[in-house]
Every structure is written in structure tokens, then in C-alpha cells.
Design a protein around this motif. Structure first.
Motif, mmCIF file in Angstrom:
data_model
loop_
_atom_site.group_PDB
_atom_site.id
_atom_site.type_symbol
_atom_site.label_atom_id
_atom_site.label_comp_id
_atom_site.label_asym_id
_atom_site.label_seq_id
_atom_site.Cartn_x
_atom_site.Cartn_y
_atom_site.Cartn_z
ATOM 1 N N PRO A 1 -17.814 38.440 24.911
ATOM 2 C CA PRO A 1 -17.959 38.606 24.221
ATOM 3 C C PRO A 1 -19.146 37.436 24.025
ATOM 4 O O PRO A 1 -20.113 37.404 23.295
ATOM 5 N N VAL A 2 -18.642 36.489 24.544
ATOM 6 C CA VAL A 2 -19.460 35.242 24.665
ATOM 7 C C VAL A 2 -21.558 35.412 25.392
ATOM 8 O O VAL A 2 -21.959 35.979 24.572
ATOM 9 N N PHE A 3 -21.617 36.019 26.490
ATOM 10 C CA PHE A 3 -22.932 36.629 26.725
ATOM 11 C C PHE A 3 -23.380 37.696 26.171
ATOM 12 O O PHE A 3 -24.735 37.894 26.066
ATOM 13 N N SER A 4 -22.619 38.588 25.700
ATOM 14 C CA SER A 4 -23.144 39.206 24.504
ATOM 15 C C SER A 4 -23.745 39.305 24.024
ATOM 16 O O SER A 4 -24.718 40.277 23.491
ATOM 17 N N ARG A 5 -23.796 38.141 23.375
ATOM 18 C CA ARG A 5 -24.354 37.715 22.081
ATOM 19 C C ARG A 5 -25.473 36.624 21.990
ATOM 20 O O ARG A 5 -26.088 36.032 21.557
ATOM 21 N N LEU A 6 -25.907 36.014 23.472
ATOM 22 C CA LEU A 6 -26.829 35.573 23.771
ATOM 23 C C LEU A 6 -27.958 36.037 23.983
ATOM 24 O O LEU A 6 -28.379 35.758 25.428
ATOM 25 N N ASP A 7 -28.914 36.087 23.407
ATOM 26 C CA ASP A 7 -29.985 36.752 23.385
ATOM 27 C C ASP A 7 -30.558 35.661 23.521
ATOM 28 O O ASP A 7 -30.432 34.736 23.483
ATOM 29 N N GLU A 8 -32.270 36.066 23.708
ATOM 30 C CA GLU A 8 -33.116 35.016 24.841
ATOM 31 C C GLU A 8 -33.452 34.224 22.940
ATOM 32 O O GLU A 8 -33.300 33.517 23.126
ATOM 33 N N LYS A 9 -33.592 35.205 22.230
ATOM 34 C CA LYS A 9 -33.362 33.914 20.612
ATOM 35 C C LYS A 9 -32.616 32.827 19.852
ATOM 36 O O LYS A 9 -33.485 32.459 20.036
ATOM 37 N N THR A 10 -31.350 33.595 20.693
ATOM 38 C CA THR A 10 -30.486 32.326 20.571
ATOM 39 C C THR A 10 -30.320 31.849 21.820
ATOM 40 O O THR A 10 -30.123 30.304 21.065
ATOM 41 N N GLN B 1 -18.157 29.280 17.165
ATOM 42 C CA GLN B 1 -17.056 28.898 15.950
ATOM 43 C C GLN B 1 -17.595 29.808 15.341
ATOM 44 O O GLN B 1 -16.800 30.820 14.745
ATOM 45 N N GLN B 2 -19.091 29.492 15.265
ATOM 46 C CA GLN B 2 -19.477 30.391 13.464
ATOM 47 C C GLN B 2 -19.761 32.027 14.538
ATOM 48 O O GLN B 2 -19.669 33.330 13.480
ATOM 49 N N GLN B 3 -19.224 32.201 15.998
ATOM 50 C CA GLN B 3 -19.731 33.713 16.319
ATOM 51 C C GLN B 3 -18.208 34.509 16.311
ATOM 52 O O GLN B 3 -17.471 34.869 16.645
ATOM 53 N N ALA C 1 -32.924 30.691 31.528
ATOM 54 C CA ALA C 1 -31.776 30.499 31.025
ATOM 55 C C ALA C 1 -32.080 31.784 30.176
ATOM 56 O O ALA C 1 -31.568 32.228 28.857
ATOM 57 N N THR C 2 -33.383 32.352 29.830
ATOM 58 C CA THR C 2 -33.879 33.715 29.214
ATOM 59 C C THR C 2 -33.728 34.232 29.999
ATOM 60 O O THR C 2 -33.395 35.477 29.333
ATOM 61 N N VAL D 1 -23.070 22.010 20.159
ATOM 62 C CA VAL D 1 -23.997 22.944 19.756
ATOM 63 C C VAL D 1 -22.725 24.027 20.399
ATOM 64 O O VAL D 1 -23.126 24.592 20.160
ATOM 65 N N ALA D 2 -22.325 24.463 21.827
ATOM 66 C CA ALA D 2 -21.589 24.893 22.356
ATOM 67 C C ALA D 2 -20.405 26.118 20.974
ATOM 68 O O ALA D 2 -19.893 26.468 20.651
#
Length: 75
Positions: A37-46, A70-72, A8-9, A64-65
Motif C-alpha cells: 500500500p505504501v509503494f502503490s501511492r508513491l508516484d513520481e510527483k509524490t 499518517q496523511q495516507q 527515486a523516480t 516527513v515520512a
């Protein structure tokens, strides 16, 4: 998915696994336009924060998803 998912990291590797299978089944353009656009915002911390909400806090994964999307402004 028929192949094992990468850790997942590693969102880039996960993206490639998902992308290949979805492209084969449904066509690349449809999923590239939505998932990129989804995966470009999913970094390790997120990913760690989202996973903690599910694994540690016991929140529902779908909720959660949905909240994160929605926040993004992706949903």
C-alpha cells in the motif's frame, strides 16, 4: 540494503529491490502486506514533493515520512 537503489523516480524498481532483500531476510508476507500500500501511492510527483521537503526545506526525513504515512492513513 546490499544492492544499489534505483533512481527515486522509479518506485516500482525500488520496491523490487527492497522487496527481494526483505523477503530473503524476514519472509515475503510480512512486508508485502505493509509495503504494497505504501509503494502503490508513491508516484513520481509524490516522491519529488517529499524529497523537496527534505533536500530543499531541510525538514527531517523521518518526520516527513511519518507525516506522509499518517496523511495516507498508513500509520
Amino acid at each position: 540494503l546490499t544492492r544499489p537503489m534505483p533512481a527515486a523516480t522509479d518506485p516500482a524498481a525500488a520496491w523490487e529491490t527492497i522487496r527481494a532483500e526483505l523477503a530473503q531476510e524476514f519472509g515475503m508476507r510480512t512486508f508485502d502486506s505493509w509495503l504494497k500500500p505504501v509503494f502503490s501511492r508513491l508516484d513520481e510527483k509524490t516522491l519529488q514533493q517529499l524529497n523537496a521537503k527534505i533536500a530543499v526545506e531541510g525538514q527531517d526525513a523521518s518526520s516527513v515520512a511519518r507525516e506522509w504515512l499518517q496523511q495516507q492513513k498508513l500509520l
